[in-house]
Scaffold this motif. Structure first.
Motif, PDB file in Angstrom:
ATOM      1  N   GLU A   1      48.447  18.547  35.428  1.00 54.11           N
ATOM      2  CA  GLU A   1      47.272  17.826  34.936  1.00 54.11           C
ATOM      3  C   GLU A   1      47.676  16.614  34.091  1.00 54.11           C
ATOM      4  OE1 GLU A   1      42.836  18.811  33.442  1.00 54.11           O
ATOM      5  OE2 GLU A   1      44.386  20.263  32.913  1.00 54.11           O
ATOM      6  N   MET A   2      48.612  16.805  33.166  1.00 50.18           N
ATOM      7  CA  MET A   2      49.056  15.684  32.336  1.00 50.18           C
ATOM      8  C   MET A   2      49.737  14.606  33.181  1.00 50.18           C
ATOM      9  SD  MET A   2      50.173  16.906  28.563  1.00 50.18           S
ATOM     10  CE  MET A   2      51.097  18.397  28.819  1.00 50.18           C
ATOM     11  N   ASP A   3      50.516  15.024  34.161  1.00 48.30           N
ATOM     12  CA  ASP A   3      51.168  14.091  35.073  1.00 48.30           C
ATOM     13  C   ASP A   3      50.118  13.212  35.760  1.00 48.30           C
ATOM     14  OD1 ASP A   3      53.547  13.170  36.658  1.00 48.30           O
ATOM     15  OD2 ASP A   3      52.422  14.097  38.300  1.00 48.30           O
ATOM     16  N   GLY A   4      49.046  13.826  36.235  1.00 45.85           N
ATOM     17  CA  GLY A   4      47.971  13.073  36.880  1.00 45.85           C
ATOM     18  C   GLY A   4      47.306  12.087  35.939  1.00 45.85           C
ATOM     19  N   TRP A   5      47.032  12.520  34.720  1.00 45.49           N
ATOM     20  CA  TRP A   5      46.407  11.630  33.735  1.00 45.49           C
ATOM     21  C   TRP A   5      47.290  10.420  33.453  1.00 45.49           C
ATOM     22  CZ3 TRP A   5      45.321  15.920  29.587  1.00 45.49           C
ATOM     23  CH2 TRP A   5      44.268  16.732  30.021  1.00 45.49           C
ATOM     24  N   LEU A   6      48.581  10.691  33.274  1.00 46.95           N
ATOM     25  CA  LEU A   6      49.502   9.602  32.956  1.00 46.95           C
ATOM     26  C   LEU A   6      49.615   8.624  34.118  1.00 46.95           C
ATOM     27  CD1 LEU A   6      52.267  11.689  31.151  1.00 46.95           C
ATOM     28  CD2 LEU A   6      50.631  10.108  30.091  1.00 46.95           C
ATOM     29  N   ARG A   7      49.713   9.143  35.320  1.00 41.75           N
ATOM     30  CA  ARG A   7      49.819   8.263  36.499  1.00 41.75           C
ATOM     31  C   ARG A   7      48.557   7.419  36.669  1.00 41.75           C
ATOM     32  NH1 ARG A   7      54.483   9.436  39.279  1.00 41.75           N
ATOM     33  NH2 ARG A   7      55.395  11.438  38.727  1.00 41.75           N
ATOM     34  N   GLN A   8      47.390   8.005  36.384  1.00 44.42           N
ATOM     35  CA  GLN A   8      46.143   7.238  36.456  1.00 44.42           C
ATOM     36  C   GLN A   8      46.145   6.073  35.470  1.00 44.42           C
ATOM     37  OE1 GLN A   8      42.885   9.932  35.858  1.00 44.42           O
ATOM     38  NE2 GLN A   8      43.129  10.897  37.855  1.00 44.42           N
ATOM     39  N   ALA A   9      46.861   6.239  34.369  1.00 38.24           N
ATOM     40  CA  ALA A   9      46.944   5.188  33.351  1.00 38.24           C
ATOM     41  C   ALA A   9      48.045   4.176  33.677  1.00 38.24           C
ATOM     42  CB  ALA A   9      47.198   5.811  31.983  1.00 38.24           C
ATOM     43  N   GLY A  10      48.703   4.349  34.835  1.00 43.44           N
ATOM     44  CA  GLY A  10      49.738   3.416  35.240  1.00 43.44           C
ATOM     45  C   GLY A  10      51.128   3.736  34.704  1.00 43.44           C
ATOM     46  N   VAL A  11      51.286   4.920  34.129  1.00 44.82           N
ATOM     47  CA  VAL A  11      52.577   5.343  33.578  1.00 44.82           C
ATOM     48  C   VAL A  11      53.527   5.725  34.703  1.00 44.82           C
ATOM     49  CG1 VAL A  11      53.680   7.205  32.245  1.00 44.82           C
ATOM     50  CG2 VAL A  11      51.580   6.120  31.389  1.00 44.82           C
ATOM     51  N   LEU A  12      54.791   5.407  34.527  1.00 42.66           N
ATOM     52  CA  LEU A  12      55.847   5.882  35.414  1.00 42.66           C
ATOM     53  C   LEU A  12      56.374   7.164  34.778  1.00 42.66           C
ATOM     54  CD1 LEU A  12      57.610   2.457  35.935  1.00 42.66           C
ATOM     55  CD2 LEU A  12      56.028   3.594  37.497  1.00 42.66           C
ATOM     56  N   VAL A  13      55.986   8.298  35.340  1.00 41.40           N
ATOM     57  CA  VAL A  13      56.311   9.591  34.750  1.00 41.40           C
ATOM     58  C   VAL A  13      57.705  10.037  35.181  1.00 41.40           C
ATOM     59  CG1 VAL A  13      55.638  12.017  34.547  1.00 41.40           C
ATOM     60  CG2 VAL A  13      53.872  10.247  34.704  1.00 41.40           C
ATOM     61  N   LEU A  14      58.520  10.396  34.209  1.00 38.62           N
ATOM     62  CA  LEU A  14      59.818  10.998  34.456  1.00 38.62           C
ATOM     63  C   LEU A  14      59.637  12.491  34.244  1.00 38.62           C
ATOM     64  CD1 LEU A  14      61.969   8.399  32.543  1.00 38.62           C
ATOM     65  CD2 LEU A  14      61.570   8.540  34.983  1.00 38.62           C
ATOM     66  N   GLY A  15      59.732  13.240  35.305  1.00 37.31           N
ATOM     67  CA  GLY A  15      59.419  14.659  35.266  1.00 37.31           C
ATOM     68  C   GLY A  15      58.149  14.886  36.042  1.00 37.31           C
ATOM     69  N   PRO A  16      57.405  15.882  35.675  1.00 39.24           N
ATOM     70  CA  PRO A  16      57.634  16.754  34.528  1.00 39.24           C
ATOM     71  C   PRO A  16      58.814  17.698  34.747  1.00 39.24           C
ATOM     72  CG  PRO A  16      55.666  17.447  35.725  1.00 39.24           C
ATOM     73  CD  PRO A  16      56.161  16.193  36.371  1.00 39.24           C
ATOM     74  N   VAL A  17      59.477  18.023  33.630  1.00 33.17           N
ATOM     75  CA  VAL A  17      60.571  18.981  33.659  1.00 33.17           C
ATOM     76  C   VAL A  17      60.204  20.158  32.751  1.00 33.17           C
ATOM     77  CG1 VAL A  17      62.372  17.336  34.272  1.00 33.17           C
ATOM     78  CG2 VAL A  17      61.840  17.718  31.872  1.00 33.17           C
TER      79      VAL A  17
END
Length: 133
Positions: free
Chosen positions: A25-41
């Motif tokens: 869920e957090m990964d999705g929120w961050l990606r929607q905000a344009g974040v390049l997510v490393l992980g999640p780990v």
């Protein structure tokens, strides 16, 4: 998914969370905000490996304080401190306040909301830009 424009767009954020549903869920929120997510780990070893591979490329991090099987995210936090990478804790662990090295860190209590997470990360980014991070 279209690339979002906003204060977090293009930021590289390490996400450390051992609970799959929360991480997803957090990964999705961050990606929607344009974040390049490393992980999640999900654990300390994977997070530290990722930090070393991406050294110098991390902007921010979100850490769950307790990672299961008795692990805490404190070794990850310590490494991020050494590198000057701002981070926050997203946790339900109230014992965090008993750890003097981490009391001054931003803490979001679970359940974390999308708005709360993004605002907290924006504040960390602003403090880093101001030279406080």
């Amino acid at each position: 998914m279209p690339f979002a424009a906003g204060p977090l767009a293009g930021c590289r954020v390490l996400l450390v969370e051992d609970e799959y549903i929360i991480a997803d869920e957090m990964d999705g929120w961050l990606r929607q905000a344009g974040v390049l997510v490393l992980g999640p780990v999900p654990d300390v070893e994977e997070a530290l490996d990722l930090i070393e591979r991406e050294a110098g490329a991390l902007d921010l991090a979100v850490l769950d304080a307790n990672l299961g099987e008795g692990q805490t995210a404190y070794p990850i936090a310590d490494r991020l401190d050494e590198l000057g990478v701002p981070y926050l804790f997203a946790t339900g662990d109230v014992r965090l306040v008993d750890e003097p090295n981490y009391q001054c860190r931003t803490r979001l209590e679970k359940p974390v909301t999308q708005r709360g997470l993004l605002r907290a990360l924006e504040a960390l980014l602003a403090s880093r830009s101001g030279g406080e991070g």
